[in-house]
Design a protein around this motif. Sequence first.
Motif, PDB file in Angstrom:
ATOM      1  N   MET A   1       7.897  10.417  -7.768  1.00 44.89           N
ATOM      2  CA  MET A   1       7.875   9.430  -6.679  1.00 44.89           C
ATOM      3  C   MET A   1       7.049   8.210  -7.082  1.00 44.89           C
ATOM      4  O   MET A   1       5.991   8.344  -7.686  1.00 44.89           O
ATOM      5  CB  MET A   1       7.284  10.064  -5.409  1.00 44.89           C
ATOM      6  N   MET A   2       7.567   7.036  -6.740  1.00 51.50           N
ATOM      7  CA  MET A   2       6.857   5.796  -7.061  1.00 51.50           C
ATOM      8  C   MET A   2       5.563   5.695  -6.251  1.00 51.50           C
ATOM      9  O   MET A   2       5.519   6.085  -5.080  1.00 51.50           O
ATOM     10  CB  MET A   2       7.758   4.606  -6.732  1.00 51.50           C
ATOM     11  N   LYS A   3       4.542   5.159  -6.859  1.00 47.83           N
ATOM     12  CA  LYS A   3       3.257   4.980  -6.188  1.00 47.83           C
ATOM     13  C   LYS A   3       3.302   3.763  -5.280  1.00 47.83           C
ATOM     14  O   LYS A   3       3.594   2.652  -5.732  1.00 47.83           O
ATOM     15  CB  LYS A   3       2.153   4.825  -7.232  1.00 47.83           C
ATOM     16  N   SER A   4       3.030   3.942  -3.985  1.00 44.47           N
ATOM     17  CA  SER A   4       2.982   2.808  -3.057  1.00 44.47           C
ATOM     18  C   SER A   4       1.844   1.876  -3.428  1.00 44.47           C
ATOM     19  O   SER A   4       0.720   2.324  -3.714  1.00 44.47           O
ATOM     20  CB  SER A   4       2.783   3.298  -1.617  1.00 44.47           C
ATOM     21  N   LEU A   5       2.120   0.581  -3.420  1.00 46.89           N
ATOM     22  CA  LEU A   5       1.102  -0.410  -3.743  1.00 46.89           C
ATOM     23  C   LEU A   5       0.220  -0.664  -2.524  1.00 46.89           C
ATOM     24  O   LEU A   5       0.705  -0.723  -1.394  1.00 46.89           O
ATOM     25  CB  LEU A   5       1.753  -1.717  -4.185  1.00 46.89           C
ATOM     26  N   ILE A   6      -1.067  -0.826  -2.756  1.00 40.29           N
ATOM     27  CA  ILE A   6      -2.036  -1.043  -1.676  1.00 40.29           C
ATOM     28  C   ILE A   6      -2.498  -2.490  -1.685  1.00 40.29           C
ATOM     29  O   ILE A   6      -2.924  -3.015  -2.716  1.00 40.29           O
ATOM     30  CB  ILE A   6      -3.253  -0.107  -1.822  1.00 40.29           C
ATOM     31  N   ALA A   7      -2.409  -3.128  -0.522  1.00 45.02           N
ATOM     32  CA  ALA A   7      -2.890  -4.505  -0.353  1.00 45.02           C
ATOM     33  C   ALA A   7      -4.111  -4.496   0.556  1.00 45.02           C
ATOM     34  O   ALA A   7      -4.039  -4.058   1.713  1.00 45.02           O
ATOM     35  CB  ALA A   7      -1.795  -5.380   0.251  1.00 45.02           C
ATOM     36  N   SER A   8      -5.224  -4.962   0.043  1.00 44.79           N
ATOM     37  CA  SER A   8      -6.458  -5.070   0.836  1.00 44.79           C
ATOM     38  C   SER A   8      -6.285  -6.208   1.840  1.00 44.79           C
ATOM     39  O   SER A   8      -6.326  -7.379   1.480  1.00 44.79           O
ATOM     40  CB  SER A   8      -7.651  -5.328  -0.095  1.00 44.79           C
ATOM     41  N   HIS A   9      -6.078  -5.851   3.099  1.00 50.30           N
ATOM     42  CA  HIS A   9      -5.688  -6.799   4.153  1.00 50.30           C
ATOM     43  C   HIS A   9      -6.842  -7.712   4.541  1.00 50.30           C
ATOM     44  O   HIS A   9      -7.880  -7.252   5.000  1.00 50.30           O
ATOM     45  CB  HIS A   9      -5.210  -6.005   5.368  1.00 50.30           C
ATOM     46  N   ARG A  10      -6.643  -9.016   4.316  1.00 47.79           N
ATOM     47  CA  ARG A  10      -7.680 -10.022   4.569  1.00 47.79           C
ATOM     48  C   ARG A  10      -8.977  -9.653   3.841  1.00 47.79           C
ATOM     49  O   ARG A  10     -10.075  -9.951   4.302  1.00 47.79           O
ATOM     50  CB  ARG A  10      -7.924 -10.212   6.065  1.00 47.79           C
ATOM     51  N   GLY A  11      -8.823  -8.986   2.699  1.00 51.43           N
ATOM     52  CA  GLY A  11      -9.979  -8.594   1.897  1.00 51.43           C
ATOM     53  C   GLY A  11     -10.640  -7.308   2.343  1.00 51.43           C
ATOM     54  O   GLY A  11     -11.650  -6.913   1.767  1.00 51.43           O
ATOM     55  N   GLY A  12     -10.078  -6.616   3.346  1.00 49.23           N
ATOM     56  CA  GLY A  12     -10.689  -5.379   3.857  1.00 49.23           C
ATOM     57  C   GLY A  12     -11.433  -5.635   5.152  1.00 49.23           C
ATOM     58  O   GLY A  12     -12.653  -5.481   5.223  1.00 49.23           O
ATOM     59  N   THR A  13     -10.696  -5.991   6.185  1.00 48.02           N
ATOM     60  CA  THR A  13     -11.281  -6.440   7.452  1.00 48.02           C
ATOM     61  C   THR A  13     -12.284  -5.464   8.044  1.00 48.02           C
ATOM     62  O   THR A  13     -13.358  -5.869   8.506  1.00 48.02           O
ATOM     63  CB  THR A  13     -10.147  -6.701   8.476  1.00 48.02           C
ATOM     64  N   LEU A  14     -11.950  -4.184   8.053  1.00 44.61           N
ATOM     65  CA  LEU A  14     -12.820  -3.210   8.709  1.00 44.61           C
ATOM     66  C   LEU A  14     -14.022  -2.820   7.857  1.00 44.61           C
ATOM     67  O   LEU A  14     -14.912  -2.112   8.328  1.00 44.61           O
ATOM     68  CB  LEU A  14     -12.014  -1.955   9.076  1.00 44.61           C
ATOM     69  N   LEU A  15     -14.067  -3.300   6.643  1.00 46.89           N
ATOM     70  CA  LEU A  15     -15.185  -2.990   5.756  1.00 46.89           C
ATOM     71  C   LEU A  15     -16.185  -4.134   5.650  1.00 46.89           C
ATOM     72  O   LEU A  15     -17.401  -3.909   5.709  1.00 46.89           O
ATOM     73  CB  LEU A  15     -14.664  -2.650   4.354  1.00 46.89           C
TER      74      LEU A  15
END
Length: 251
Positions: A1-15
């Motif tokens: 299975m292909m690995k889903s790509l992860i996009a850090s949303h707005r640089g990681g809003t909740l972090l």
Amino acid sequence: MMKSLIASHRGGTLLWGENSRRAFENTLKLPVELVEFDVHPTKDGVLVVHHDATLDRTTNMTGPVNDITWQELSQGSVNYSGGQRIMTLRELCELYRNSDIQLRLEIKGDINKVPYPNIVAQVLSELEETGMKEKCIISSFNCEVLAEVASKAPKMFTIWLVARNMPSLLGAEKVAQIAMDTKVNEVSVHVSQIMEETQQAVKASHLEYGCYGAHNEADINKALALGMYAFTTDRPDLALLLRNQFMLRTQ
């Protein structure tokens, strides 16, 4: 299975606070594939990294972004950033110049959701000048914007962000047809709107199928299990952990 790509949303809003320099610097340290952010022009045409068309929600300033000059805007600060000011697109490009992380740039509209005049040409010019055009993909909810990107930069990877209720209203075949007519490379729906029929129609059109808004464990696991090409998340740290676990289970 292909690995889903992860996009850090707005640089990681909740972090680290959305679209803040601190967020983008911390995202650089993570093994994500993409960093997602939004751009608006100031009154004097400087492209800045900011989500809303107005400054009220995420800064100590008020009013539309394009009603204020860069000099004025640079005096304010982003919430939860420790006093850091808004970044320009040029600064973000410089920050990621030597990283393997791709930029995922969303072109926003004004307070009425209308595209800013000449915004596509301006974004492409800035990416060209900074040498980051080959390391950037463009996303938008606006198909006219995406069609213009396709005409001006046909080799650039583009993503149609489908408004939350649109997949169920339009139907799978219509979504796929619009995507093909707009000449995008990926269709991205809200995580709550992932539907097998839409996924099949999009994939049958030789386009990628992804999602946005996967900010908690349940939604991240859903995106992984359903084989999203890519997804955005406010918790890139959690997404990386869950993806590693998922890959181990499915090997």
